[in-house]
Design a protein around this motif. Structure first.
Motif, PDB file in Angstrom:
ATOM      1  N   MET A 199      29.383  19.430  58.653  1.00  0.00           N
ATOM      2  CA  MET A 199      30.669  18.510  58.094  1.00  0.00           C
ATOM      3  C   MET A 199      31.761  19.539  57.642  1.00  0.00           C
ATOM      4  SD  MET A 199      29.762  15.461  58.367  1.00  0.00           S
ATOM      5  CE  MET A 199      30.817  14.523  57.460  1.00  0.00           C
ATOM      6  N   THR A 200      31.509  20.831  56.821  1.00  0.00           N
ATOM      7  CA  THR A 200      32.432  21.511  56.441  1.00  0.00           C
ATOM      8  C   THR A 200      33.198  22.377  57.652  1.00  0.00           C
ATOM      9  OG1 THR A 200      32.935  22.972  54.463  1.00  0.00           O
ATOM     10  CG2 THR A 200      31.242  23.780  55.993  1.00  0.00           C
ATOM     11  N   HIS A 201      32.378  22.725  58.594  1.00  0.00           N
ATOM     12  CA  HIS A 201      32.742  23.234  59.841  1.00  0.00           C
ATOM     13  C   HIS A 201      33.834  22.388  60.673  1.00  0.00           C
ATOM     14  CE1 HIS A 201      29.407  26.415  59.950  1.00  0.00           C
ATOM     15  NE2 HIS A 201      30.307  26.784  59.080  1.00  0.00           N
ATOM     16  N   ASN A 202      33.846  20.913  60.217  1.00  0.00           N
ATOM     17  CA  ASN A 202      34.629  20.127  60.873  1.00  0.00           C
ATOM     18  C   ASN A 202      35.913  19.640  59.731  1.00  0.00           C
ATOM     19  OD1 ASN A 202      35.355  18.277  62.974  1.00  0.00           O
ATOM     20  ND2 ASN A 202      34.640  16.568  61.762  1.00  0.00           N
ATOM     21  N   ASN A 203      36.327  20.320  58.958  1.00  0.00           N
ATOM     22  CA  ASN A 203      37.293  20.332  57.874  1.00  0.00           C
ATOM     23  C   ASN A 203      38.568  20.697  58.512  1.00  0.00           C
ATOM     24  OD1 ASN A 203      36.407  18.954  55.619  1.00  0.00           O
ATOM     25  ND2 ASN A 203      35.632  20.591  54.574  1.00  0.00           N
ATOM     26  N   LYS A 204      39.031  20.219  59.568  1.00  0.00           N
ATOM     27  CA  LYS A 204      40.166  20.657  60.218  1.00  0.00           C
ATOM     28  C   LYS A 204      41.321  20.391  59.210  1.00  0.00           C
ATOM     29  CE  LYS A 204      37.650  21.825  63.764  1.00  0.00           C
ATOM     30  NZ  LYS A 204      37.017  23.185  63.888  1.00  0.00           N
ATOM     31  N   ILE A 262      22.308  21.349  55.660  1.00  0.00           N
ATOM     32  CA  ILE A 262      22.738  21.719  57.275  1.00  0.00           C
ATOM     33  C   ILE A 262      23.685  20.740  57.332  1.00  0.00           C
ATOM     34  CG2 ILE A 262      22.089  22.081  59.595  1.00  0.00           C
ATOM     35  CD1 ILE A 262      21.206  24.347  57.720  1.00  0.00           C
ATOM     36  N   VAL A 263      23.637  19.347  57.174  1.00  0.00           N
ATOM     37  CA  VAL A 263      24.597  18.348  57.577  1.00  0.00           C
ATOM     38  C   VAL A 263      25.681  18.753  56.736  1.00  0.00           C
ATOM     39  CG1 VAL A 263      25.347  15.914  57.153  1.00  0.00           C
ATOM     40  CG2 VAL A 263      22.778  16.506  58.005  1.00  0.00           C
ATOM     41  N   PHE A 264      25.614  18.979  55.487  1.00  0.00           N
ATOM     42  CA  PHE A 264      26.896  19.523  54.575  1.00  0.00           C
ATOM     43  C   PHE A 264      27.555  20.743  55.467  1.00  0.00           C
ATOM     44  CE2 PHE A 264      25.052  17.672  50.833  1.00  0.00           C
ATOM     45  CZ  PHE A 264      25.815  16.582  50.710  1.00  0.00           C
ATOM     46  N   CYS A 318      25.857  15.815  64.339  1.00  0.00           N
ATOM     47  CA  CYS A 318      24.335  15.997  63.711  1.00  0.00           C
ATOM     48  C   CYS A 318      23.509  15.107  64.348  1.00  0.00           C
ATOM     49  CB  CYS A 318      24.324  15.675  62.215  1.00  0.00           C
ATOM     50  SG  CYS A 318      25.441  16.636  61.186  1.00  0.00           S
ATOM     51  N   ALA A 319      23.837  13.804  64.806  1.00  0.00           N
ATOM     52  CA  ALA A 319      22.744  12.902  65.431  1.00  0.00           C
ATOM     53  C   ALA A 319      22.576  13.364  66.907  1.00  0.00           C
ATOM     54  CB  ALA A 319      23.521  11.304  65.342  1.00  0.00           C
ATOM     55  N   ILE A 320      23.739  13.720  67.457  1.00  0.00           N
ATOM     56  CA  ILE A 320      23.551  14.175  68.990  1.00  0.00           C
ATOM     57  C   ILE A 320      22.638  15.334  69.193  1.00  0.00           C
ATOM     58  CG2 ILE A 320      24.619  15.017  71.055  1.00  0.00           C
ATOM     59  CD1 ILE A 320      27.127  13.194  69.929  1.00  0.00           C
ATOM     60  N   ALA A 321      22.906  16.226  68.055  1.00  0.00           N
ATOM     61  CA  ALA A 321      22.165  17.595  67.995  1.00  0.00           C
ATOM     62  C   ALA A 321      20.726  17.436  67.780  1.00  0.00           C
ATOM     63  CB  ALA A 321      22.802  18.534  67.343  1.00  0.00           C
ATOM     64  N   THR A 322      20.397  16.493  66.564  1.00  0.00           N
ATOM     65  CA  THR A 322      19.147  16.197  66.526  1.00  0.00           C
ATOM     66  C   THR A 322      18.289  15.188  67.519  1.00  0.00           C
ATOM     67  OG1 THR A 322      19.750  15.918  64.050  1.00  0.00           O
ATOM     68  CG2 THR A 322      17.941  15.007  64.721  1.00  0.00           C
ATOM     69  N   LEU A 323      19.085  14.672  68.343  1.00  0.00           N
ATOM     70  CA  LEU A 323      18.473  13.910  69.490  1.00  0.00           C
ATOM     71  C   LEU A 323      18.066  14.868  70.533  1.00  0.00           C
ATOM     72  CD1 LEU A 323      20.429  10.668  69.369  1.00  0.00           C
ATOM     73  CD2 LEU A 323      18.124  10.775  69.033  1.00  0.00           C
ATOM     74  N   THR A 355      34.746  22.375  49.110  1.00  0.00           N
ATOM     75  CA  THR A 355      34.711  23.183  48.050  1.00  0.00           C
ATOM     76  C   THR A 355      33.088  23.082  47.110  1.00  0.00           C
ATOM     77  OG1 THR A 355      35.601  21.386  46.616  1.00  0.00           O
ATOM     78  CG2 THR A 355      36.958  23.074  47.711  1.00  0.00           C
ATOM     79  N   PHE A 356      32.486  22.047  47.260  1.00  0.00           N
ATOM     80  CA  PHE A 356      31.360  21.884  46.436  1.00  0.00           C
ATOM     81  C   PHE A 356      29.887  21.678  47.092  1.00  0.00           C
ATOM     82  CE2 PHE A 356      28.851  19.200  43.633  1.00  0.00           C
ATOM     83  CZ  PHE A 356      28.638  20.042  42.413  1.00  0.00           C
ATOM     84  N   PHE A 357      29.856  20.748  47.858  1.00  0.00           N
ATOM     85  CA  PHE A 357      28.522  20.586  48.557  1.00  0.00           C
ATOM     86  C   PHE A 357      28.197  21.507  49.417  1.00  0.00           C
ATOM     87  CE2 PHE A 357      29.884  16.129  47.181  1.00  0.00           C
ATOM     88  CZ  PHE A 357      29.034  15.948  46.141  1.00  0.00           C
ATOM     89  N   ALA A 358      28.997  21.781  50.580  1.00  0.00           N
ATOM     90  CA  ALA A 358      28.563  22.676  51.417  1.00  0.00           C
ATOM     91  C   ALA A 358      28.399  24.120  50.926  1.00  0.00           C
ATOM     92  CB  ALA A 358      29.455  22.816  52.575  1.00  0.00           C
ATOM     93  N   GLN A 359      29.151  24.418  49.799  1.00  0.00           N
ATOM     94  CA  GLN A 359      29.062  25.883  49.154  1.00  0.00           C
ATOM     95  C   GLN A 359      27.584  25.952  48.659  1.00  0.00           C
ATOM     96  OE1 GLN A 359      31.256  28.100  49.510  1.00  0.00           O
ATOM     97  NE2 GLN A 359      32.748  26.608  50.688  1.00  0.00           N
TER      98      GLN A 359
END
Length: 376
Positions: A41-46, A36-38, A351-356, A75-79
């Motif tokens: 992160m990929t949704h932040n690939n501006k 989920i972290v990946f 990720c940190a804020i949402a998890t908290l 292209t790799f991890f989040a896919q």
């Protein structure tokens, strides 16, 4: 005498074999939060998405080198994340093999409840914020409520379940909370699981050939065929007790990493983005990597896995974007350094804020947290 001895003997308790092998259960748990972290992160690939949209991508360039973390993640991890979640869900479904009505009841609670709750709360929240702003600052805010107020009935249906407009490139519109297409598709796949089981039992070869054709050639209709294919693969592994983690472990790192690098370079050279080959290799890579997590930090990954769905649900559509906007408000300059800082700090910070937030809700408002988290 013999009978007396037999009566005095302690009864032998037969240890039941767990439905889910412990090793597989632990390794699935180890990956849940990280994947989920990946995704976040990929949704932040501006910056990388900007390169793609403006045809600025070149494989061997300084621009590519400095954006390598974004490129590799996108292209790799989040896919590998969504395909693996489909596989894991199908595997667990097949192993448990609950009666159909019981299974649907469980899935309705775990999937449909948050599927409808999150968009409803999100839409209501932004309407309330706008309405409050109009009341408090009537001269500084437009008196019209958000564009939501102009939605038609079709728009409201689309906000929750998505839609399939033929005029839009044969693609399925996402729900208001974009990543929830996964939840929608997963419930549909679970509902279709008896047909999948029948196809895999009686027509295995023909079924897999059909999946290959649908995956590579068929347009999207009600759901993505890629997700359906990985769900069917996971279901087959559950039916046959196939250990996909053991299969991935057989690939040595010395061979797997060079193959992945070569596949990434080849795919980027021809497409500039991702491919089915990278998705498959990414799945193998993450399956193998799960052993490292289990060996080194399983307890932490197990604890965080309880918030993986909450993080998945809350980060889109506005939560992450607002943090991005806040970042660029204070650090507006765009260069290679700020791109990297924004990618890591905003992505991991989200990720940190949402998890908290999830931890706080679970501790103080568990009756609110558990429905939002699908009862998990």
């Amino acid at each position: 005498m013999e009978n007396t001895e037999k009566e005095n003997q302690a009864p032998v308790t037969q240890i039941k074999k767990p439905l889910i092998p412990e090793n597989i259960s632990k390794r699935i748990t180890a990956l849940r939060y990280l994947l989920i972290v990946f995704v976040v992160m990929t949704h932040n690939n501006k910056s990388y998405l900007f390169m793609m949209e403006h045809d600025a991508f070149e494989l061997f360039s300084w621009n590519t080198l400095v954006h390598l973390p974004q490129i590799l993640n996108y292209t790799f991890f989040a896919q590998a994340a969504v395909p693996l979640f489909f596989m894991f869900s199908a595997y667990l479904l097949a192993k448990k093999n609950d009666p159909y009505k019981l299974m649907l009841k469980k899935k309705a609670k775990g999937l449909l409840t948050p599927f409808f709750l999150w968009p409803a709360i999100t839409i209501a929240f932004f309407i309330a914020i706008k309405a409050a702003a109009i009341l408090i600052f009537p001269n500084k805010v437009s008196h019209s409520l958000p564009y939501i107020s102009e939605w038609s009935i079709e728009d409201w249906i689309c906000a929750f379940i998505g839609k399939y407009p033929r005029h839009y490139n044969n693609s399925l519109f996402e729900p208001y909370i974009g990543p929830f297409y996964y939840v929608r598709d997963l419930f549909l796949f679970c509902a279709l699981s008896p047909l999948i089981r029948l196809g895999l039992k009686k027509y295995k070869l023909a079924f897999f050939l059909l999946l290959l054709v649908l995956y590579t050639r068929a347009p999207t209709i009600l759901f993505g065929w890629g997700g359906f294919t990985y769900f069917a693969l996971g279901y087959y592994c559950g039916m046959t007790d196939f250990d996909f983690f053991e299969f991935a472990d057989q690939a040595p790192w010395k061979a797997l990493i060079p193959v992945c690098i070569f596949a990434i370079m080849l795919t980027l050279h021809y497409t500039g983005t991702t491919s089915s080959l990278l998705v498959l290799l990414g799945c193998v890579f993450m399956l193998k990597f799960s052993k490292i997590i289990v060996d080194r930090c399983f307890e932490l990954s197990k604890y965080l896995s309880g918030f993986s769905f909450f993080l998945f649900a809350i980060h889109e559509p506005k939560f992450l974007n607002k943090i991005v906007d806040l970042w660029y408000h204070f650090i507006p300059a765009k260069n290679y350094l700020t791109d990297q800082l924004e990618f890591f700090i905003v992505g991991l910070g989200t990720c940190a804020i949402a998890t908290l937030i999830g931890m706080t809700l679970k501790k103080f408002l568990p009756k609110v947290f558990y429905p939002l988290n699908g009862g998990r």
